[in-house]
Design a protein around this motif. Structure first.
Motif, PDB file in Angstrom:
ATOM      1  N   SER A  47      43.511 -73.391  16.994  1.00  0.00           N
ATOM      2  CA  SER A  47      43.764 -72.131  17.671  1.00  0.00           C
ATOM      3  C   SER A  47      45.206 -72.013  18.120  1.00  0.00           C
ATOM      4  O   SER A  47      45.722 -70.928  18.289  1.00  0.00           O
ATOM      5  N   ASN A  48      45.881 -73.155  18.291  1.00  0.00           N
ATOM      6  CA  ASN A  48      47.277 -73.098  18.678  1.00  0.00           C
ATOM      7  C   ASN A  48      48.210 -73.007  17.487  1.00  0.00           C
ATOM      8  O   ASN A  48      49.379 -72.704  17.636  1.00  0.00           O
ATOM      9  N   VAL A  49      47.726 -73.304  16.290  1.00  0.00           N
ATOM     10  CA  VAL A  49      48.519 -73.026  15.092  1.00  0.00           C
ATOM     11  C   VAL A  49      48.449 -71.522  14.811  1.00  0.00           C
ATOM     12  O   VAL A  49      49.445 -70.867  14.581  1.00  0.00           O
ATOM     13  N   TYR A  50      47.259 -70.991  14.842  1.00  0.00           N
ATOM     14  CA  TYR A  50      47.075 -69.555  14.722  1.00  0.00           C
ATOM     15  C   TYR A  50      46.868 -69.016  16.128  1.00  0.00           C
ATOM     16  O   TYR A  50      45.763 -68.708  16.545  1.00  0.00           O
ATOM     17  N   ALA A  51      47.971 -68.885  16.867  1.00  0.00           N
ATOM     18  CA  ALA A  51      47.894 -68.732  18.311  1.00  0.00           C
ATOM     19  C   ALA A  51      47.381 -67.370  18.759  1.00  0.00           C
ATOM     20  O   ALA A  51      46.787 -67.257  19.806  1.00  0.00           O
ATOM     21  N   PHE A  72      53.284 -73.120  19.189  1.00  0.00           N
ATOM     22  CA  PHE A  72      53.630 -73.230  20.597  1.00  0.00           C
ATOM     23  C   PHE A  72      55.018 -72.668  20.898  1.00  0.00           C
ATOM     24  O   PHE A  72      56.002 -73.032  20.256  1.00  0.00           O
ATOM     25  N   ALA A  73      55.071 -71.829  21.924  1.00  0.00           N
ATOM     26  CA  ALA A  73      56.351 -71.415  22.479  1.00  0.00           C
ATOM     27  C   ALA A  73      56.966 -72.576  23.253  1.00  0.00           C
ATOM     28  O   ALA A  73      58.177 -72.737  23.288  1.00  0.00           O
ATOM     29  N   LYS A 122      51.948 -76.503  26.470  1.00  0.00           N
ATOM     30  CA  LYS A 122      50.861 -75.976  25.641  1.00  0.00           C
ATOM     31  C   LYS A 122      50.782 -74.456  25.776  1.00  0.00           C
ATOM     32  O   LYS A 122      49.708 -73.862  25.851  1.00  0.00           O
ATOM     33  N   ARG A 123      51.966 -73.834  25.784  1.00  0.00           N
ATOM     34  CA  ARG A 123      52.090 -72.391  25.897  1.00  0.00           C
ATOM     35  C   ARG A 123      52.239 -71.801  24.503  1.00  0.00           C
ATOM     36  O   ARG A 123      53.184 -72.096  23.785  1.00  0.00           O
ATOM     37  N   SER A 124      51.269 -70.992  24.104  1.00  0.00           N
ATOM     38  CA  SER A 124      51.220 -70.480  22.735  1.00  0.00           C
ATOM     39  C   SER A 124      52.222 -69.359  22.488  1.00  0.00           C
ATOM     40  O   SER A 124      52.591 -68.611  23.401  1.00  0.00           O
ATOM     41  N   VAL A 125      52.651 -69.247  21.242  1.00  0.00           N
ATOM     42  CA  VAL A 125      53.451 -68.103  20.819  1.00  0.00           C
ATOM     43  C   VAL A 125      52.540 -66.885  20.766  1.00  0.00           C
ATOM     44  O   VAL A 125      51.453 -66.925  20.187  1.00  0.00           O
ATOM     45  N   THR A 126      52.979 -65.802  21.383  1.00  0.00           N
ATOM     46  CA  THR A 126      52.293 -64.519  21.247  1.00  0.00           C
ATOM     47  C   THR A 126      53.258 -63.550  20.578  1.00  0.00           C
ATOM     48  O   THR A 126      54.430 -63.864  20.366  1.00  0.00           O
ATOM     49  N   LEU A 131      59.704 -66.713  27.389  1.00  0.00           N
ATOM     50  CA  LEU A 131      60.763 -67.271  26.558  1.00  0.00           C
ATOM     51  C   LEU A 131      60.298 -68.502  25.797  1.00  0.00           C
ATOM     52  O   LEU A 131      59.701 -69.419  26.379  1.00  0.00           O
ATOM     53  N   ALA A 132      60.576 -68.542  24.508  1.00  0.00           N
ATOM     54  CA  ALA A 132      60.297 -69.742  23.719  1.00  0.00           C
ATOM     55  C   ALA A 132      61.288 -70.833  24.101  1.00  0.00           C
ATOM     56  O   ALA A 132      62.432 -70.561  24.464  1.00  0.00           O
ATOM     57  N   THR A 133      60.850 -72.058  24.003  1.00  0.00           N
ATOM     58  CA  THR A 133      61.699 -73.227  24.207  1.00  0.00           C
ATOM     59  C   THR A 133      62.228 -73.682  22.862  1.00  0.00           C
ATOM     60  O   THR A 133      61.488 -73.728  21.879  1.00  0.00           O
ATOM     61  N   GLY A 134      63.500 -74.031  22.799  1.00  0.00           N
ATOM     62  CA  GLY A 134      64.109 -74.448  21.549  1.00  0.00           C
ATOM     63  C   GLY A 134      63.943 -75.938  21.297  1.00  0.00           C
ATOM     64  O   GLY A 134      63.950 -76.740  22.231  1.00  0.00           O
ATOM     65  N   TYR A 135      63.821 -76.312  20.004  1.00  0.00           N
ATOM     66  CA  TYR A 135      63.632 -77.715  19.616  1.00  0.00           C
ATOM     67  C   TYR A 135      64.556 -78.080  18.465  1.00  0.00           C
ATOM     68  O   TYR A 135      64.800 -77.280  17.565  1.00  0.00           O
ATOM     69  N   GLN A 136      65.041 -79.317  18.510  1.00  0.00           N
ATOM     70  CA  GLN A 136      65.813 -79.856  17.412  1.00  0.00           C
ATOM     71  C   GLN A 136      64.884 -80.217  16.258  1.00  0.00           C
ATOM     72  O   GLN A 136      63.659 -80.183  16.399  1.00  0.00           O
TER      73      GLN A 136
END
Length: 387
Positions: free
Chosen positions: A19-23, A87-88, A93-97, A258-263
């Motif tokens: 569910s978090n892949v298909y958020a 995930f944002a 564990k905050r999902s992208v909407t 706001l989404a969090t950025g990742y390397q």
């Protein structure tokens, strides 16, 4: 009983992962849902040695270590569907909407050009006039490199001004932020060198975020307004980009938006994201839905069916190649008949394309330094929609 509980727990964990892949799930009509499913399972690469393999979006997100992704698809001048995946923020564990905001990076330049051209349309500046005519808080220091030729606003927007500074690394939270004039002069606390001539203007295209930053200052000097305020009132709000902002940092947005950025190694960007006082070049926070509104407005203005910001004539000028494949704030693909722009800041990548005819388009944004999945997904969209 214990065995049943363990099985139930495994099932719950599996559900949470899926569910978090298909958020975010929005119900569309049957035909659209079918196209979404086809797009999600038809990702492919154009790179040599890819063997025409097709992949599912969740598989490729895991493969590339991409935590979050958001996409919008435009068909016949309308948003057909928008969807968020993953995930944002992974730790929270905050999902992208579909409302999640990503850093638009250099896509900021496309909207910046709209804002500058609005001033041209309102006869507050001219595209072919020396930029120092409009700069009041700072003047560009011409030297022998420019060979006596003057830089104009069209040069800045089409990267034909012959200027230095390709892009900007941004600043961490807590860092002292430089003023625009300090950035342009390369003075501390700016972390980039001065924006100066590398060759005479109009000679060739050379991508320059430094040149875009000069155009930002022109907007501020002419309007006597903070850049983000001008862009909100004259570009973002009229286009319906109601979730977007040029504020740096985005103090007018809640942290959970706001989404969090990742390397690429999945390591979180320190402070979750960098700050870009070079707003016109890299400061826009937005999402695919809002960028789709911008694309559609551009397409409708091009055929004379809307003028929320720019007229048909000004839009045609903006989408006409000025220097090589560069229009004003956009890249023009004459083969595929599209306008578009990519973007990349620390922890974020994005890309949009809009068709010059027919009202089609796609926007993809990820909170990762790895952009490969974006182009595989765009390939899938183009294939399924037969663009």
């Amino acid at each position: 009983m214990k065995k049943h509980f363990v099985s139930l727990l495994i099932g719950i964990v599996s559900y949470v992962q899926v569910s978090n892949v298909y958020a975010q799930k929005t119900v569309y009509n049957k035909d659209v849902e079918q196209r979404i499913k086809q797009v999600e399972t038809n990702l492919f690469s154009n790179k040599a040695g890819s063997n025409n393999d097709k992949w599912a979006i969740d598989t490729r997100m895991r493969h590339y270590g991409v935590y979050g992704l958001s996409v919008a698809v435009i068909k016949d001048y309308k948003i057909e569907w928008v969807k968020g995946y993953g995930f944002a923020d992974f730790d929270e564990k905050r999902s992208v909407t579909t409302e999640t905001l990503f850093q638009a990076a250099s896509i900021s330049k496309s909207l910046n050009a709209v804002g500058v051209l609005k001033l041209v349309q309102d006869k507050k500046l001219a595209l072919d006039t020396d930029i120092n005519t409009y700069l009041t808080t700072w003047k560009f220091p011409y030297d022998a490199v420019s060979k006596g030729k003057k830089i104009n606003v069209a040069n800045l927007l089409s990267h034909s001004a012959g200027l230095s500074i390709h892009g900007f690394p941004g600043y961490g939270k807590g860092d002292k932020l430089p003023s625009i004039t300090q950035i342009l002069n390369g003075q501390k606390p700016a972390n980039t060198k001065a924006v100066r001539s590398q060759f005479e203007p109009g000679l060739k295209a050379e991508y320059s975020g430094g040149g875009t930053t000069i155009s930002q200052l022109i907007v501020m000097d002419i309007t006597k307004q903070p850049y983000a305020q001008y862009m909100w009132n004259n570009v973002l709000k009229p286009m319906g980009m109601l979730h977007s902002t040029y504020e740096q940092p985005p103090f007018n947005k809640k942290a959970q938006e706001l989404a969090t950025g990742y390397q690429e190694n999945k390591k979180q960007i320190e402070g979750k994201y960098h700050i870009y006082p070079e707003q016109g070049a890299a400061g826009l926070w937005t999402n695919p839905t809002d960028l789709a509104h911008y694309i559609i407005e551009t397409q409708l203005a091009l055929i004379g069916k809307s003028n929320k910001v720019l007229s048909k004539e000004m839009t045609q000028l903006r989408l006409t190649p000025y220097s090589e494949n560069l229009g004003l704030g956009v890249f023009i693909d004459d083969v595929n008949k599209t306008f578009g722009h990519s973007g990349g800041t620390a922890g974020f990548r994005c890309q949009y394309y809009g068709s010059l005819q027919g009202g089609n388009g796609v926007v993809v944004m990820v909170n990762s330094d790895n952009s490969d999945i974006m182009y595989e997904l765009i390939n899938s969209v183009r294939s399924i929609y037969k663009w």
